[in-house]
Write a protein that holds these residues in place. Structure first.
Motif, PDB file in Angstrom:
ATOM      1  N   UNK A  55       0.834  -1.199   0.000  1.00 12.57           N
ATOM      2  CA  UNK A  55       0.000   0.000   0.000  1.00 12.57           C
ATOM      3  C   UNK A  55       0.859   1.235   0.000  1.00 12.57           C
ATOM      4  N   UNK A  56       0.368   2.290  -0.623  1.00 16.15           N
ATOM      5  CA  UNK A  56       1.167   3.506  -0.771  1.00 16.15           C
ATOM      6  C   UNK A  56       1.617   4.069   0.582  1.00 16.15           C
ATOM      7  N   UNK A  57       0.816   3.839   1.601  1.00 14.73           N
ATOM      8  CA  UNK A  57       1.139   4.390   2.923  1.00 14.73           C
ATOM      9  C   UNK A  57       2.412   3.789   3.494  1.00 14.73           C
ATOM     10  N   UNK A  58       2.771   2.634   2.968  1.00 17.48           N
ATOM     11  CA  UNK A  58       3.971   1.964   3.476  1.00 17.48           C
ATOM     12  C   UNK A  58       5.248   2.471   2.809  1.00 17.48           C
ATOM     13  N   UNK A  59       5.090   3.257   1.786  1.00 21.90           N
ATOM     14  CA  UNK A  59       6.279   3.769   1.073  1.00 21.90           C
ATOM     15  C   UNK A  59       7.034   4.786   1.932  1.00 21.90           C
ATOM     16  N   UNK A  60       8.344   4.885   1.775  1.00 24.40           N
ATOM     17  CA  UNK A  60       9.080   5.888   2.569  1.00 24.40           C
ATOM     18  C   UNK A  60       8.668   7.301   2.185  1.00 24.40           C
ATOM     19  N   UNK A  61       8.799   8.221   3.149  1.00 23.94           N
ATOM     20  CA  UNK A  61       8.452   9.621   2.874  1.00 23.94           C
ATOM     21  C   UNK A  61       9.597  10.357   2.184  1.00 23.94           C
ATOM     22  N   UNK A  62      10.778   9.860   2.388  1.00 26.14           N
ATOM     23  CA  UNK A  62      11.965  10.510   1.799  1.00 26.14           C
ATOM     24  C   UNK A  62      13.040   9.444   1.566  1.00 26.14           C
ATOM     25  N   UNK A  63      13.743   9.610   0.445  1.00 25.66           N
ATOM     26  CA  UNK A  63      14.848   8.673   0.167  1.00 25.66           C
ATOM     27  C   UNK A  63      16.164   9.456   0.173  1.00 25.66           C
ATOM     28  N   UNK A  64      17.116   8.959   0.939  1.00 26.10           N
ATOM     29  CA  UNK A  64      18.484   9.506   0.881  1.00 26.10           C
ATOM     30  C   UNK A  64      19.294   8.512   0.046  1.00 26.10           C
ATOM     31  N   UNK A  87       6.415   5.725  -7.632  1.00 25.28           N
ATOM     32  CA  UNK A  87       7.645   5.985  -6.858  1.00 25.28           C
ATOM     33  C   UNK A  87       8.261   7.348  -7.169  1.00 25.28           C
ATOM     34  N   UNK A  88       7.958   7.887  -8.357  1.00 23.96           N
ATOM     35  CA  UNK A  88       8.544   9.184  -8.728  1.00 23.96           C
ATOM     36  C   UNK A  88       8.097  10.315  -7.806  1.00 23.96           C
ATOM     37  N   UNK A  89       6.997  10.044  -7.060  1.00 27.77           N
ATOM     38  CA  UNK A  89       6.475  11.103  -6.188  1.00 27.77           C
ATOM     39  C   UNK A  89       7.231  11.201  -4.866  1.00 27.77           C
ATOM     40  N   UNK A  90       8.062  10.190  -4.580  1.00 29.68           N
ATOM     41  CA  UNK A  90       8.843  10.245  -3.325  1.00 29.68           C
ATOM     42  C   UNK A  90      10.049  11.152  -3.542  1.00 29.68           C
ATOM     43  N   UNK A  91      10.216  12.184  -2.710  1.00 28.08           N
ATOM     44  CA  UNK A  91      11.394  13.039  -2.896  1.00 28.08           C
ATOM     45  C   UNK A  91      12.691  12.259  -2.655  1.00 28.08           C
ATOM     46  N   UNK A  92      13.639  12.507  -3.537  1.00 32.78           N
ATOM     47  CA  UNK A  92      14.936  11.830  -3.413  1.00 32.78           C
ATOM     48  C   UNK A  92      16.020  12.880  -3.195  1.00 32.78           C
ATOM     49  N   UNK A  93      16.728  12.744  -2.092  1.00 32.27           N
ATOM     50  CA  UNK A  93      17.860  13.627  -1.809  1.00 32.27           C
ATOM     51  C   UNK A  93      19.138  12.817  -2.011  1.00 32.27           C
ATOM     52  N   UNK A 138       8.208  18.644   7.870  1.00 30.81           N
ATOM     53  CA  UNK A 138       7.384  19.652   8.561  1.00 30.81           C
ATOM     54  C   UNK A 138       6.930  20.776   7.626  1.00 30.81           C
ATOM     55  N   UNK A 139       7.883  21.366   6.933  1.00 30.52           N
ATOM     56  CA  UNK A 139       7.539  22.511   6.079  1.00 30.52           C
ATOM     57  C   UNK A 139       6.862  22.040   4.784  1.00 30.52           C
ATOM     58  N   UNK A 140       7.488  21.048   4.172  1.00 31.89           N
ATOM     59  CA  UNK A 140       7.004  20.611   2.863  1.00 31.89           C
ATOM     60  C   UNK A 140       5.788  19.689   2.989  1.00 31.89           C
ATOM     61  N   UNK A 141       4.898  19.724   2.001  1.00 29.52           N
ATOM     62  CA  UNK A 141       3.763  18.793   1.967  1.00 29.52           C
ATOM     63  C   UNK A 141       4.088  17.682   0.980  1.00 29.52           C
ATOM     64  N   UNK A 142       3.909  16.442   1.446  1.00 27.57           N
ATOM     65  CA  UNK A 142       4.245  15.294   0.598  1.00 27.57           C
ATOM     66  C   UNK A 142       2.969  14.587   0.127  1.00 27.57           C
ATOM     67  N   UNK A 143       3.022  13.842  -1.003  1.00 30.70           N
ATOM     68  CA  UNK A 143       1.797  13.269  -1.579  1.00 30.70           C
ATOM     69  C   UNK A 143       1.083  12.253  -0.680  1.00 30.70           C
TER      70      UNK A 143
END
Lengths: 145, 422
Positions: A55-64, A87-93, A138-143
């Motif tokens: 499920x999408x909720x299980x995906x990480x919020x951010x990838x380093x 997966x393209x919607x997950x921010x990648x740093x 906190x600042x940014x809104x994620x999908x």
């Protein structure tokens, strides 16, 4: 409610040392984060597929993402993730020890959301962790908040 | 005047015929036999004429002999001179050549006519190009070209041809002199190959340096991070020196990082994309003061300058020069507080900058080594062993020079020039 859950941070890095240091820096930052570590690009892709199936909720919020890894390097992972409709919607740093202009440019060309050079000092690492989590969680809104 | 009888007259005629035919010289005795003064006078005149004719004949013979000797000498010289020479007609056909030419091109003596296009294949094209440039006027011309030469056995050589016109009255001819430069050509090619190889090796070495320094930064960063983590967790026993040792690990890591960054800068500084534009040197010095703020405060440094010019350069490279020079001076300071003054002079083709200090400790014996990348004199100072080599590399990129004058304990002046024609 999702906001009650801990944010999930995925570190893709073949260095066990960097995982330990990041874990310690998160601890010293007093931040509540669920840190997951994948030691290779292949492992990261399997993990993300598994999580997506749950499920999408299980995906990480951010990838380093580290760049220099054997077989499947950071650029390849970037390319694959940014071509995946979900997966393209997950921010990648990108978190790399390289400060070469070529690596930085290529990462952004492949749609990395940010590029950070791994800090040389531990205090700087703590500061980076705090800034990153503060901005993305906190600042940014994620999908999938 | 007495009359000659018919017999005497016939004898006289025979004598005159013989004289005229050159069969008999006129002698005084011949004249004495003639009684009639009128005929005597005639014979004297004939004698003078005969002597002139003999003289002219001898002169002609002498000239012919000389000419013949000259011709033989010329032929001998042409044949034996150890330089390949041939004569060409106006259609660039080989009319004659010397032994050296024959030997050089390995032409068999049985060959009647040699095709020039087969042994000097590019000559006709070069000649036609030359003809076009001169618009057909070919008097008194001389053509000198490096050209490929092929012997009749197929061996390729290289030579310099010297082709010039021989302006004869009734025809145009060319003389072609060949100087073999095959060994020079081969040497030149070998040198070019070696030079290319050297450039390639240098590039590989630079890439290797780049990769190595980049890769070495990784373990140093980890060592430093772990040491700082230990420091943070108070992993030290007050009874031993572990705290000091951790501090040493951290400071050593930072030194290695500094050195790696210097090596990286040295390797890449002139390879990066440069943006040459008008740069205000005063602003560069102000930026250096900001970048070195901590070092400047800790060492109580005074930096003076006034009305520095605006010059054409890449601002980051210019910043590297001033920053490396100033930090080097501060790190090698004497006992008194450093006072650094920046001055300049403008010349027609370049700028000269002077960075003057009041007491840096540099032994004049090290002046020549100071700007070399091999130098590692000041190993206790981070950012100093390669920093002046970085300055030199950038300055040479701007067709400039850097040097230093110093009086131990009194002060030093660093001079560097930057060309205006960048």
């Amino acid at each position: 409610m999702k906001i009650l859950n801990k944010k999930k941070l995925l570190l893709v890095d073949d260095s066990e040392d960097d995982y330990i240091l990041l874990k310690e820096a998160i601890h010293d930052s007093d931040i509540e984060v669920n840190l997951v570590h994948c030691l290779s690009g292949e492992e990261a892709l399997h993990y993300l597929m598994d999580q997506q199936n749950k499920g999408k909720a299980e995906l990480p919020n951010l990838i380093l993402l580290d760049l220099k890894m054997p077989t499947l390097n950071g650029f390849e992972i970037l390319k694959r993730l940014k071509h995946d409709p979900i997966l393209q919607q997950i921010p990648i740093v990108v978190l790399s020890s390289s400060d070469l202009t070529g690596d930085i440019r290529k990462s952004y060309e492949l749609l990395a959301n940010s590029y950070i050079v791994k800090p040389f000092d531990y205090d700087e690492l703590i500061l980076t962790v705090k800034s990153l989590t503060n901005y993305w969680f906190k600042i940014s809104r994620l999908p999938y908040d | 005047m007495s009359q000659l009888n018919s017999t005497e007259a016939e004898e006289l005629i025979d004598i005159i015929i013989d004289i005229l035919a050159g069969k008999q010289p006129i002698t005084n005795k011949t004249i004495e036999n003639i009684v009639d003064p009128k005929y005597k006078e005639l014979l004297v005149g004939l004698m003078v004429l005969s002597e002139d004719a003999n003289y002219n004949a001898e002169l002609r013979k002498k000239l012919e002999r000389n000419f013949s000797n000259l011709d033989k000498l010329h032929t001998k010289l042409f044949q034996n001179i150890p330089v390949p020479i041939c004569f060409l007609n106006e259609n660039l056909e080989c009319e004659s050549y010397n032994d050296s030419f024959e030997d050089y091109f390995e032409i068999s003596p049985s060959v009647k006519k040699i095709e020039l296009d087969t042994i000097i294949p590019d000559l006709r094209n070069i000649f036609d190009d030359y003809l076009n440039v001169l618009k057909g006027k070919l008097t008194n011309f001389q053509l000198v070209e490096k050209i490929k030469l092929i012997t009749t056995t197929g061996e390729t050589n290289w030579g310099i041809i010297n082709m010039s016109s021989v302006d004869l009255e009734d025809e145009d001819k060319y003389i072609l002199i060949i100087q073999d430069i095959t060994s020079f050509h081969n040497l030149e090619e070998e040198l070019t190959l070696k030079s290319d190889e050297l450039v390639k090796n240098n590039m590989e070495l630079e890439n290797l340096t780049r990769i190595t320094t980049q890769d070495l930064k990784e373990p140093i960063r980890l060592i430093n991070n772990y040491a700082q983590l230990l420091q943070k967790r108070n992993f030290q026993d007050s009874n031993d020196s572990s705290g000091e040792w951790i501090n040493s690990i951290i400071s050593t890591s930072k030194r290695i990082k500094g050195l790696l960054e210097e090596v990286m800068t040295f390797t890449t500084i002139t390879d990066k994309e440069v943006d040459i534009s008008a740069v205000d040197v005063s602003l560069i010095v102000e930026q250096v003061k900001l970048n070195l703020n901590r070092l400047i405060i800790e060492n109580n440094v005074q930096i003076n300058y006034s009305d520095l010019p605006s010059i054409r350069a890449d601002k980051y490279q210019l910043l590297e020069i001033f920053q490396n020079l100033i930090s080097f001076i501060i790190k090698n300071r004497g006992d008194i507080n450093p006072e650094i003054t920046i001055k300049y002079k403008e010349y027609d083709t370049n700028w000269i900058f002077l960075v003057v200090d009041n007491g840096m400790r540099i032994d004049p014996n090290y002046f020549t080594k100071l700007f070399s990348s091999e130098n590692s004199l000041y190993t206790n100072n981070v950012n100093s062993s390669v920093s002046l080599a970085i300055c030199k590399k950038i300055i040479e990129f701007y067709k400039g020079h850097i040097w230093v004058e110093s009086n131990m304990g009194i002060g030093s002046i660093f001079y560097f020039t930057i060309s205006k024609e960048v």
